[in-house]
Design a protein around this motif. Structure first.
Motif, PDB file in Angstrom:
ATOM      1  N   ILE A 148      -6.808  -6.689  -3.536  1.00 15.30           N
ATOM      2  CA  ILE A 148      -6.598  -5.332  -3.013  1.00 15.30           C
ATOM      3  C   ILE A 148      -7.612  -5.000  -1.918  1.00 15.30           C
ATOM      4  N   LYS A 149      -8.870  -5.293  -2.158  1.00 10.12           N
ATOM      5  CA  LYS A 149      -9.916  -4.944  -1.182  1.00 10.12           C
ATOM      6  C   LYS A 149      -9.723  -5.653   0.158  1.00 10.12           C
ATOM      7  N   PRO A 150      -9.468  -6.971   0.189  1.00 11.67           N
ATOM      8  CA  PRO A 150      -9.226  -7.618   1.495  1.00 11.67           C
ATOM      9  C   PRO A 150      -8.022  -7.053   2.232  1.00 11.67           C
ATOM     10  N   ILE A 151      -6.942  -6.735   1.495  1.00 13.41           N
ATOM     11  CA  ILE A 151      -5.749  -6.195   2.153  1.00 13.41           C
ATOM     12  C   ILE A 151      -6.027  -4.795   2.704  1.00 13.41           C
ATOM     13  N   GLN A 152      -6.808  -3.995   1.969  1.00 15.01           N
ATOM     14  CA  GLN A 152      -7.141  -2.646   2.446  1.00 15.01           C
ATOM     15  C   GLN A 152      -7.899  -2.680   3.767  1.00 15.01           C
ATOM     16  N   PHE A 153      -8.733  -3.702   3.963  1.00 16.89           N
ATOM     17  CA  PHE A 153      -9.537  -3.790   5.180  1.00 16.89           C
ATOM     18  C   PHE A 153      -8.887  -4.673   6.241  1.00 16.89           C
ATOM     19  N   SER A 154      -7.640  -5.069   6.001  1.00 18.83           N
ATOM     20  CA  SER A 154      -6.918  -5.872   6.988  1.00 18.83           C
ATOM     21  C   SER A 154      -6.552  -5.018   8.194  1.00 18.83           C
ATOM     22  N   THR A 155      -6.565  -5.630   9.361  1.00 15.18           N
ATOM     23  CA  THR A 155      -6.246  -4.885  10.589  1.00 15.18           C
ATOM     24  C   THR A 155      -4.753  -4.789  10.828  1.00 15.18           C
ATOM     25  N   THR A 156      -3.995  -5.746  10.331  1.00 18.43           N
ATOM     26  CA  THR A 156      -2.544  -5.732  10.520  1.00 18.43           C
ATOM     27  C   THR A 156      -1.849  -6.015   9.196  1.00 18.43           C
ATOM     28  N   ALA A 157      -0.593  -5.594   9.117  1.00 18.66           N
ATOM     29  CA  ALA A 157       0.204  -5.847   7.919  1.00 18.66           C
ATOM     30  C   ALA A 157       1.171  -6.990   8.201  1.00 18.66           C
ATOM     31  N   SER A 158       0.743  -8.194   7.873  1.00 16.99           N
ATOM     32  CA  SER A 158       1.594  -9.375   8.013  1.00 16.99           C
ATOM     33  C   SER A 158       1.216 -10.374   6.935  1.00 16.99           C
ATOM     34  N   TYR A 159       2.198 -11.128   6.470  1.00 22.36           N
ATOM     35  CA  TYR A 159       1.933 -12.107   5.415  1.00 22.36           C
ATOM     36  C   TYR A 159       0.974 -13.195   5.895  1.00 22.36           C
ATOM     37  N   GLU A 160       1.082 -13.590   7.139  1.00 21.29           N
ATOM     38  CA  GLU A 160       0.176 -14.619   7.659  1.00 21.29           C
ATOM     39  C   GLU A 160      -1.273 -14.139   7.616  1.00 21.29           C
ATOM     40  N   GLN A 161      -1.476 -12.878   7.964  1.00 21.81           N
ATOM     41  CA  GLN A 161      -2.816 -12.313   7.917  1.00 21.81           C
ATOM     42  C   GLN A 161      -3.317 -12.230   6.472  1.00 21.81           C
ATOM     43  N   PHE A 162      -2.439 -11.811   5.544  1.00 19.58           N
ATOM     44  CA  PHE A 162      -2.841 -11.711   4.134  1.00 19.58           C
ATOM     45  C   PHE A 162      -3.230 -13.081   3.572  1.00 19.58           C
ATOM     46  N   LYS A 163      -2.495 -14.115   3.924  1.00 21.44           N
ATOM     47  CA  LYS A 163      -2.807 -15.459   3.423  1.00 21.44           C
ATOM     48  C   LYS A 163      -4.177 -15.922   3.906  1.00 21.44           C
ATOM     49  N   ARG A 164      -4.550 -15.500   5.115  1.00 23.00           N
ATOM     50  CA  ARG A 164      -5.848 -15.929   5.658  1.00 23.00           C
ATOM     51  C   ARG A 164      -7.008 -15.199   5.004  1.00 23.00           C
ATOM     52  N   ILE A 165      -6.828 -13.923   4.705  1.00 21.50           N
ATOM     53  CA  ILE A 165      -7.979 -13.135   4.235  1.00 21.50           C
ATOM     54  C   ILE A 165      -8.077 -13.055   2.711  1.00 21.50           C
ATOM     55  N   VAL A 166      -6.996 -13.369   1.984  1.00 19.46           N
ATOM     56  CA  VAL A 166      -7.037 -13.293   0.517  1.00 19.46           C
ATOM     57  C   VAL A 166      -7.483 -14.639  -0.042  1.00 19.46           C
ATOM     58  N   PRO A 167      -8.633 -14.716  -0.717  1.00 18.71           N
ATOM     59  CA  PRO A 167      -9.149 -15.997  -1.217  1.00 18.71           C
ATOM     60  C   PRO A 167      -8.573 -16.388  -2.579  1.00 18.71           C
ATOM     61  N   VAL A 168      -7.271 -16.226  -2.747  1.00 17.06           N
ATOM     62  CA  VAL A 168      -6.607 -16.584  -4.002  1.00 17.06           C
ATOM     63  C   VAL A 168      -5.583 -17.670  -3.689  1.00 17.06           C
ATOM     64  N   ALA A 169      -5.748 -18.835  -4.311  1.00 15.53           N
ATOM     65  CA  ALA A 169      -4.826 -19.946  -4.068  1.00 15.53           C
ATOM     66  C   ALA A 169      -3.579 -19.801  -4.929  1.00 15.53           C
ATOM     67  N   GLY A 170      -2.519 -20.513  -4.540  1.00 18.87           N
ATOM     68  CA  GLY A 170      -1.306 -20.556  -5.338  1.00 18.87           C
ATOM     69  C   GLY A 170      -0.297 -19.491  -4.988  1.00 18.87           C
ATOM     70  N   ASP A 171      -0.362 -18.938  -3.775  1.00 23.92           N
ATOM     71  CA  ASP A 171       0.599 -17.899  -3.404  1.00 23.92           C
ATOM     72  C   ASP A 171       1.992 -18.506  -3.243  1.00 23.92           C
ATOM     73  N   GLU A 172       3.015 -17.694  -3.550  1.00 23.63           N
ATOM     74  CA  GLU A 172       4.403 -18.115  -3.448  1.00 23.63           C
ATOM     75  C   GLU A 172       5.214 -17.051  -2.726  1.00 23.63           C
ATOM     76  N   ALA A 173       6.169 -17.519  -1.908  1.00 28.37           N
ATOM     77  CA  ALA A 173       7.096 -16.620  -1.227  1.00 28.37           C
ATOM     78  C   ALA A 173       8.389 -16.562  -2.029  1.00 28.37           C
ATOM     79  N   LEU A 174       8.776 -15.374  -2.487  1.00 29.34           N
ATOM     80  CA  LEU A 174       9.943 -15.208  -3.353  1.00 29.34           C
ATOM     81  C   LEU A 174      10.857 -14.135  -2.780  1.00 29.34           C
TER      82      LEU A 174
END
Length: 499
Positions: free
Chosen positions: A65-91
């Protein structure tokens, strides 16, 4: 990690409120635990959904939540770069997202996109490995499996640090999917055994499996026999030792026991403790368990048969003592034996179900007090008390609880036939049991090996234990790829130092 359902409910792209509403109505039935966190950007909005009790809240906030709140843009590519959680899936289906949320993931959806992202942040409740209780040992490792599949896999890999360890994943359960792992050593396990076990797991279609013992009842060769055909153990050392012998292992999520297959009848009387002691002591204890099993099965029926039909085989001095002991008993030996056997089983079951300290007291005090009262009331004789107690003690020597329970149960029909036909009834019962065991299979392998089919080379792997340097062969009955464990050292007499 979880099974995907065949249903497809495509709702994307959609509004944030629509996604939340659909999950509430179609998947979680208005569950109050489904939590949403909406984050607004300059041009778009996104929502984070999760089940409140299934995620690590502090971790979720700091790492997602905290990394996404401080993100400059709303895009999945940006979220994948700034969120340090592995194992994300696109559904892109409602069912897939619902299954991930149940498994402890958080769902991130940007309004207007064609799919959602899920990040695993589960909160796993598990206990640390503890000392084994059902299969306690004096020598050797004391650690036991836990209810966490990840912990159990970690223990197995820790004990078997080899690249030939093969682990296959299966998801079983139509209503409640449960993860099952098939484990074996690729260089040792027989390929036919692997194919057969894989086929049984893949073809199994049930709503759910509660525990590993439940799974064995679904995939065993004969569901109607009283004898277990797979070995269930809570000891990682026994589990890993069996893998080194070319057998297969199964670990079930949320179950503190592992399954070993194929197995034979005599394996239920073996213990890894036999390996940790001297070979002579290990062989003696192993033979003692088998003899104790036979004593447990026939001792009470012999008493019933002798007093009902065969007085002539009883020595005169003992016959006088028996007559005096039974002089006040109003029942025939058959009824007398049945009453006392059932009484012993009631005491045992009560002791097992009560809390540990109370159960021990109940087992000791209850057995003594009730036994003495039964004798004084004239319901049974002193000699039968001794015989039934010996039979019960002998049945507890089996390291496997399931096999010990089977031995105690088959005593009752043998007692009944002994009371009806005497020694003929006992011989008929034992013959029937032996024929039944000969016909059984474990993963399509002979269950009564090495007795039938007779394999004299497997004696040191079943009936007795030879010294390690003399036992360099694995059991032939298990059909491992490699029979030889090691090359025997050259035992030529060393030359004298002066030579």
């Amino acid at each position: 990690m979880r099974r995907r359902t065949n249903k497809s409910k495509g709702i994307f792209p959609c509004q944030l409120t629509e996604l939340e509403k659909k999950l509430h109505e179609d998947y979680f039935l208005d569950s109050p635990d489904l939590t949403t966190k909406q984050i607004d950007f300059d041009n778009k909005s996104c929502v984070i959904l999760y089940l409140n009790h299934m995620v690590r809240k502090q971790y979720l906030y700091n790492q997602l939540i905290k990394p996404i709140q401080f993100s400059t843009t709303a895009s999945y590519e940006q979220f994948k770069r700034i969120v340090p959680v592995a194992g994300d899936e696109a559904l892109n289906t409602l069912d897939a997202i619902g299954e991930e949320l149940i498994g402890g993931a958080a769902c991130v959806y940007i309004e207007g996109e064609d799919y959602a992202l899920t990040f695993p942040v589960p909160k796993l409740e598990k206990r640390n490995p503890e000392r084994a209780e059902a299969e306690s040992l004096i020598f050797g490792p004391k650690i036991s499996f836990t209810e966490s599949l990840d912990t159990n896999l970690n223990i197995v890999h820790w004990r078997m640090d080899t690249k030939t360890l093969k682990v296959e994943k299966f998801i079983i359960g139509n209503t409640v999917p449960t993860e099952v792992r098939l484990i074996y050593l690729e260089e040792l396990a027989n390929e036919d055994n692997v194919i057969e076990m894989r086929r049984r797991l893949e073809e199994l279609s049930v709503d759910d499996i509660i525990e590993s013992s439940t799974l064995t009842q679904y995939i065993e060769d004969n569901s109607y026999t009283i004898f277990p055909q797979f070995l269930v153990t809570e000891l990682p050392d026994r589990f890993c030792y069996s893998l080194k012998e070319g057998k297969l292992g199964l670990l079930v999520d949320k179950s503190p026991t592992g399954i070993i297959a194929p197995i034979n009848f005599l394996s239920f009387f073996e213990s890894t403790e036999d390996l940790y002691t001297r070979w002579s002591m290990g062989s003696f204890i192993r033979v003692m368990r088998i003899v104790a099993m036979f004593i447990s099965v026939v001792l009470t029926p012999l008493y019933v048969a002798a007093l009902t039909f065969h007085y002539e085989i009883i020595p005169t001095a003992l016959l006088v003592s028996l007559g005096h002991s039974r002089s006040r008993v109003p029942f025939p030996p058959l009824i007398e034996a049945f009453v006392l056997e059932i009484l012993i089983e009631l005491v045992r079951e009560a002791g097992a179900r009560l809390p540990t300290k109370v159960g021990q007291t109940m087992g000791i005090v209850g057995g003594i007090v009730i036994g003495q009262a039964v004798v004084q009331a004239g319901f049974t004789s002193n000699i039968l008390i001794i015989i039934v107690a010996l039979s019960a003690l002998a049945s507890y020597t089996a390291p496997s609880y399931l096999m010990g329970s089977a031995i105690r149960i088959i005593r009752f029909p043998i007692i009944l036939l002994a009371g009806m036909w005497g020694f003929i009834g006992i011989i008929f019962s034992l013959s029937f049991i032996v024929i039944h065991l000969i016909k059984q299979r474990s993963l399509n392998r002979p269950y009564f090996a090495p007795i039938y089919p007779f394999q004299p080379r497997d004696v040191d792997n079943s009936l007795i234990r030879l010294p390690f340097l003399s036992s360099n062969k694995r059991a032939y009955s298990g059909s491992p790829k490699k029979i030889t464990r090691f090359k025997k050292p050259n035992k030529n007499k060393p030359k004298d130092i002066d030579e």
